[in-house]
Enzyme design. Sequence first.
Site, mmCIF file in Angstrom:
data_model
loop_
_atom_site.group_PDB
_atom_site.id
_atom_site.type_symbol
_atom_site.label_atom_id
_atom_site.label_comp_id
_atom_site.label_asym_id
_atom_site.label_seq_id
_atom_site.Cartn_x
_atom_site.Cartn_y
_atom_site.Cartn_z
ATOM 1 N N LYS A 44 0.949 -1.073 0.000
ATOM 2 C CA LYS A 44 -0.110 0.013 0.056
ATOM 3 C C LYS A 44 0.906 1.091 0.036
ATOM 4 O O LYS A 44 1.735 1.384 0.580
ATOM 5 C CB LYS A 44 -0.831 -0.105 1.200
ATOM 6 C CG LYS A 44 -1.438 1.241 1.582
ATOM 7 C CD LYS A 44 -2.539 1.479 0.521
ATOM 8 C CE LYS A 44 -3.231 3.112 0.499
ATOM 9 N NZ LYS A 44 -3.805 3.391 -0.562
ATOM 10 N N SER A 45 0.500 2.233 -0.942
ATOM 11 C CA SER A 45 1.444 3.335 -0.806
ATOM 12 C C SER A 45 1.501 4.038 0.743
ATOM 13 O O SER A 45 0.799 4.270 1.329
ATOM 14 C CB SER A 45 0.881 4.445 -1.788
ATOM 15 O OG SER A 45 0.687 4.352 -3.018
ATOM 16 N N LEU A 72 -5.562 7.470 1.250
ATOM 17 C CA LEU A 72 -4.099 6.936 1.717
ATOM 18 C C LEU A 72 -4.023 6.464 3.140
ATOM 19 O O LEU A 72 -3.142 6.877 4.058
ATOM 20 C CB LEU A 72 -3.092 7.996 1.645
ATOM 21 C CG LEU A 72 -2.315 8.246 0.403
ATOM 22 C CD1 LEU A 72 -1.574 9.288 0.195
ATOM 23 C CD2 LEU A 72 -1.413 6.794 0.429
ATOM 24 N N ASN A 126 4.307 7.075 -6.066
ATOM 25 C CA ASN A 126 3.134 7.139 -6.751
ATOM 26 C C ASN A 126 2.441 8.578 -6.928
ATOM 27 O O ASN A 126 2.572 9.586 -5.919
ATOM 28 C CB ASN A 126 2.118 6.769 -5.625
ATOM 29 C CG ASN A 126 0.682 6.662 -5.778
ATOM 30 O OD1 ASN A 126 0.118 7.192 -6.953
ATOM 31 N ND2 ASN A 126 -0.232 6.168 -5.004
ATOM 32 N N CYS A 129 -2.377 9.637 -6.742
ATOM 33 C CA CYS A 129 -3.501 9.543 -5.655
ATOM 34 C C CYS A 129 -4.212 10.551 -5.830
ATOM 35 O O CYS A 129 -4.222 11.861 -5.958
ATOM 36 C CB CYS A 129 -2.849 9.699 -4.305
ATOM 37 S SG CYS A 129 -4.323 9.386 -3.163
ATOM 38 N N ILE A 191 -2.081 2.076 -15.383
ATOM 39 C CA ILE A 191 -2.431 3.406 -14.993
ATOM 40 C C ILE A 191 -3.048 3.291 -13.595
ATOM 41 O O ILE A 191 -3.397 2.231 -12.923
ATOM 42 C CB ILE A 191 -3.787 3.885 -15.586
ATOM 43 C CG1 ILE A 191 -4.865 3.030 -15.698
ATOM 44 C CG2 ILE A 191 -3.602 4.247 -17.158
ATOM 45 C CD1 ILE A 191 -6.096 3.568 -16.411
ATOM 46 N N ASN A 192 -3.012 4.505 -12.669
ATOM 47 C CA ASN A 192 -3.806 4.434 -11.526
ATOM 48 C C ASN A 192 -5.345 4.420 -11.724
ATOM 49 O O ASN A 192 -5.617 4.489 -12.944
ATOM 50 C CB ASN A 192 -3.428 5.691 -10.536
ATOM 51 C CG ASN A 192 -3.510 5.418 -9.248
ATOM 52 O OD1 ASN A 192 -4.362 5.031 -9.002
ATOM 53 N ND2 ASN A 192 -2.532 5.895 -8.399
ATOM 54 N N GLY A 248 -4.718 -2.026 -14.707
ATOM 55 C CA GLY A 248 -5.961 -1.490 -14.967
ATOM 56 C C GLY A 248 -6.832 -2.338 -15.877
ATOM 57 O O GLY A 248 -6.552 -2.666 -17.036
ATOM 58 N N THR A 271 -8.749 -4.068 -8.694
ATOM 59 C CA THR A 271 -10.125 -4.486 -8.417
ATOM 60 C C THR A 271 -10.511 -5.954 -8.415
ATOM 61 O O THR A 271 -11.136 -6.355 -7.454
ATOM 62 C CB THR A 271 -10.733 -3.812 -9.452
ATOM 63 O OG1 THR A 271 -10.927 -2.292 -9.489
ATOM 64 C CG2 THR A 271 -12.458 -3.766 -9.150
HETATM 65 O O1 LIG Z 1 -7.347 6.669 -1.883
HETATM 66 C C1 LIG Z 1 -6.167 6.081 -1.885
HETATM 67 O O2 LIG Z 1 -5.489 5.700 -1.151
HETATM 68 C C2 LIG Z 1 -5.636 5.676 -3.304
HETATM 69 N N1 LIG Z 1 -6.539 5.291 -4.372
HETATM 70 C C3 LIG Z 1 -6.482 5.168 -5.709
HETATM 71 O O3 LIG Z 1 -7.366 4.763 -6.560
HETATM 72 N N2 LIG Z 1 -5.396 5.274 -6.001
HETATM 73 C C4 LIG Z 1 -4.304 5.808 -5.082
HETATM 74 O O4 LIG Z 1 -3.057 6.025 -5.554
HETATM 75 C C5 LIG Z 1 -4.357 6.039 -3.916
HETATM 76 CL CL1 LIG Z 1 -3.169 6.282 -2.824
#
Ligand SMILES: O=C(O)c1[nH]c(=O)[nH]c(=O)c1Cl
Length: 310
Positions: A44-45, A72, A126, A129, A191-192, A248, A271
């Site tokens: 997790k970031s 986050l 990252n 976000c 992608i994010n 993705g 997902t």
């Molecule tokens: O809301 C989040 O924690 C979040 N949610 C996302 O979909 N991508 C991200 O990079 C992050 Cl850091």
Amino acid sequence: ISLASHIGDYQFDNLLLNAAGVRCASTEELDKILDSDAGGCVTKSATPEPRKGNESPRMKATSMGCINSMGLPNHGLDYYLKFATEKQGNHGKQVILSVAGLSIDQNIEMLKKVQASSFSGLTELNLSCPNIAGKSQLGYDFEAVRDVLAATFKFFKKPLGLKLPPYFDFNQFDGIADVLNDFPITYINSINSIGNGLVVDPETESVVIKPKGGFGGLGGDYVKPTALANVRALRLRLKPEISIIGTGGIKSGKDVFEHVLCGADLVQIGTAFGFDGTPIFERISKELTELMAQKGYQTLADFRGKLKTI
Ligand SMILES: O=C(O)c1[nH]c(=O)[nH]c(=O)c1Cl
């Protein structure tokens, strides 16, 4: 038939990983991924200090994927740096350490800590976000990206990947590629989630998540064509020494095949991994292997980046 791949000097026996943020916030969750058929895991970031994240409900599954505004939530950089340092390379499994500062200064602060640590794996910065109220995604500000990379590569000598937001216009593909090609980046991850989507429940006539008035990042079926476009567009524009992780819309071996056809070296599953859990890595490995066998491919390199145009 082999599903092996590599990013720089880092070997992956299987190209499948989880996507940062999904079932990877605790060491227990991360160990489960390492004990599965996945070729490695990403954390997790992390932010410099632990965070509670946004108010719930902050994630909602739908028939086409999910929307999230987690904000986050994480145990802080030290927690993940410790895990990654202990587990990196065990049994040939890579641990990617994801970091997401809330400012350029926080990113630099964390990367200095990683540089000074004994962690020897890949770090993923990252830049995308979408869910911190008042903060825009750094990845959409090309000059800010240039600034953070210039500052980073003054001191950071370990391999660095970047988690990018989706882009939607050829000017944006060109713009971000121009910046990235100026730096010794090991890989980009596209992608994010597609940021600030909105899911509405017509029964209750309401949004479905609480933070930011219901706006949140989209994942799943909603995003696959955008993910494939970003992998393909960046593969065609980036220098060959920058590898690509495709993320993705992946929920089958066929989806992985499409990402590799567009140029992906590794892929990450978000997902669908959230829905299915770690068995997904075995299922998708089998599906991809069968598809490759049907097509007469022995390795990923046999078809990587070989998408045809008409
Ligand atoms: O809301 C989040 O924690 C979040 N949610 C996302 O979909 N991508 C991200 O990079 C992050 Cl850091």
